[in-house]
Design a protein around this motif. Sequence first.
Motif, PDB file in Angstrom:
ATOM      1  N   ILE A  42       5.400  -2.603   3.290  1.00 39.79           N
ATOM      2  CA  ILE A  42       3.958  -2.549   3.060  1.00 39.79           C
ATOM      3  C   ILE A  42       3.308  -2.234   4.412  1.00 39.79           C
ATOM      4  O   ILE A  42       3.288  -3.087   5.306  1.00 39.79           O
ATOM      5  CB  ILE A  42       3.415  -3.890   2.516  1.00 39.79           C
ATOM      6  CG1 ILE A  42       4.177  -4.338   1.271  1.00 39.79           C
ATOM      7  CG2 ILE A  42       1.904  -3.775   2.266  1.00 39.79           C
ATOM      8  CD1 ILE A  42       4.135  -3.373   0.113  1.00 39.79           C
ATOM      9  N   PRO A  43       2.804  -1.014   4.601  1.00 40.43           N
ATOM     10  CA  PRO A  43       2.189  -0.655   5.878  1.00 40.43           C
ATOM     11  C   PRO A  43       0.824  -1.312   6.057  1.00 40.43           C
ATOM     12  O   PRO A  43       0.019  -1.353   5.124  1.00 40.43           O
ATOM     13  CB  PRO A  43       2.064   0.866   5.821  1.00 40.43           C
ATOM     14  CG  PRO A  43       2.304   1.254   4.409  1.00 40.43           C
ATOM     15  CD  PRO A  43       2.859   0.100   3.660  1.00 40.43           C
ATOM     16  N   VAL A  44       0.586  -1.821   7.262  1.00 31.46           N
ATOM     17  CA  VAL A  44      -0.711  -2.392   7.615  1.00 31.46           C
ATOM     18  C   VAL A  44      -1.236  -1.567   8.784  1.00 31.46           C
ATOM     19  O   VAL A  44      -0.738  -1.658   9.909  1.00 31.46           O
ATOM     20  CB  VAL A  44      -0.603  -3.883   7.987  1.00 31.46           C
ATOM     21  CG1 VAL A  44      -1.978  -4.435   8.385  1.00 31.46           C
ATOM     22  CG2 VAL A  44      -0.009  -4.679   6.827  1.00 31.46           C
ATOM     23  N   ASN A  45      -2.187  -0.697   8.454  1.00 33.61           N
ATOM     24  CA  ASN A  45      -2.762   0.215   9.431  1.00 33.61           C
ATOM     25  C   ASN A  45      -4.116   0.667   8.886  1.00 33.61           C
ATOM     26  O   ASN A  45      -4.172   1.300   7.826  1.00 33.61           O
ATOM     27  CB  ASN A  45      -1.834   1.422   9.646  1.00 33.61           C
ATOM     28  CG  ASN A  45      -2.354   2.399  10.662  1.00 33.61           C
ATOM     29  OD1 ASN A  45      -3.557   2.623  10.780  1.00 33.61           O
ATOM     30  ND2 ASN A  45      -1.446   3.035  11.392  1.00 33.61           N
ATOM     31  N   PRO A  46      -5.202   0.337   9.588  1.00 31.38           N
ATOM     32  CA  PRO A  46      -6.529   0.664   9.055  1.00 31.38           C
ATOM     33  C   PRO A  46      -6.886   2.146   9.096  1.00 31.38           C
ATOM     34  O   PRO A  46      -7.920   2.534   8.553  1.00 31.38           O
ATOM     35  CB  PRO A  46      -7.472  -0.150   9.951  1.00 31.38           C
ATOM     36  CG  PRO A  46      -6.726  -0.335  11.222  1.00 31.38           C
ATOM     37  CD  PRO A  46      -5.265  -0.409  10.845  1.00 31.38           C
ATOM     38  N   THR A  47      -6.036   2.985   9.681  1.00 32.95           N
ATOM     39  CA  THR A  47      -6.380   4.403   9.817  1.00 32.95           C
ATOM     40  C   THR A  47      -5.667   5.315   8.822  1.00 32.95           C
ATOM     41  O   THR A  47      -5.860   6.525   8.863  1.00 32.95           O
ATOM     42  CB  THR A  47      -6.082   4.908  11.246  1.00 32.95           C
ATOM     43  OG1 THR A  47      -4.671   4.887  11.469  1.00 32.95           O
ATOM     44  CG2 THR A  47      -6.799   4.054  12.288  1.00 32.95           C
ATOM     45  N   VAL A  48      -4.847   4.742   7.942  1.00 31.57           N
ATOM     46  CA  VAL A  48      -4.143   5.564   6.949  1.00 31.57           C
ATOM     47  C   VAL A  48      -4.286   4.946   5.568  1.00 31.57           C
ATOM     48  O   VAL A  48      -4.504   3.742   5.431  1.00 31.57           O
ATOM     49  CB  VAL A  48      -2.638   5.741   7.295  1.00 31.57           C
ATOM     50  CG1 VAL A  48      -2.450   6.473   8.598  1.00 31.57           C
ATOM     51  CG2 VAL A  48      -1.913   4.419   7.327  1.00 31.57           C
TER      52      VAL A  48
END
Length: 135
Positions: A42-48
């Motif tokens: 589960i990716p946690v990245n506010p830009t994608v």
Amino acid sequence: MRSAQQILADSAVIAVVGASRDPGKAAHRVPAEMQRYGWRIIPVNPTVDELFGEKAYPSLADIPHPVDLVDVFRPARDAVDVVREAVAIGAPAVWLQLGIVSAQARQIAEEAGIDYVEDHCLVIERAAAGLTRLG
């Protein structure tokens, strides 16, 4: 406290804070490899919006389901806040990737009673133990 390899063996869903869309970065290669071996990433990245075929979330608090492990690809100065967020969502374990160390983050995890690993790579530990989540 479980060992790094036991944490991996017990985990199925890994939230990756700082997951990168850049295939040249470890923050992309490591979660992609873990996914190839059967872990749900589960990716946690506010830009994608999406990485590894999974919806990306801006923060741990935004993930609508439990995670087994929070993997951190952020500078050590950010680890304290990430560990606090991991505790807040009830994650049972936090893992700071190779080269990331934080005494304060470790203390927060220990006080919360969650497993904590720092300065280790998921891929190296997975390979050393011969772990896979594939059938």
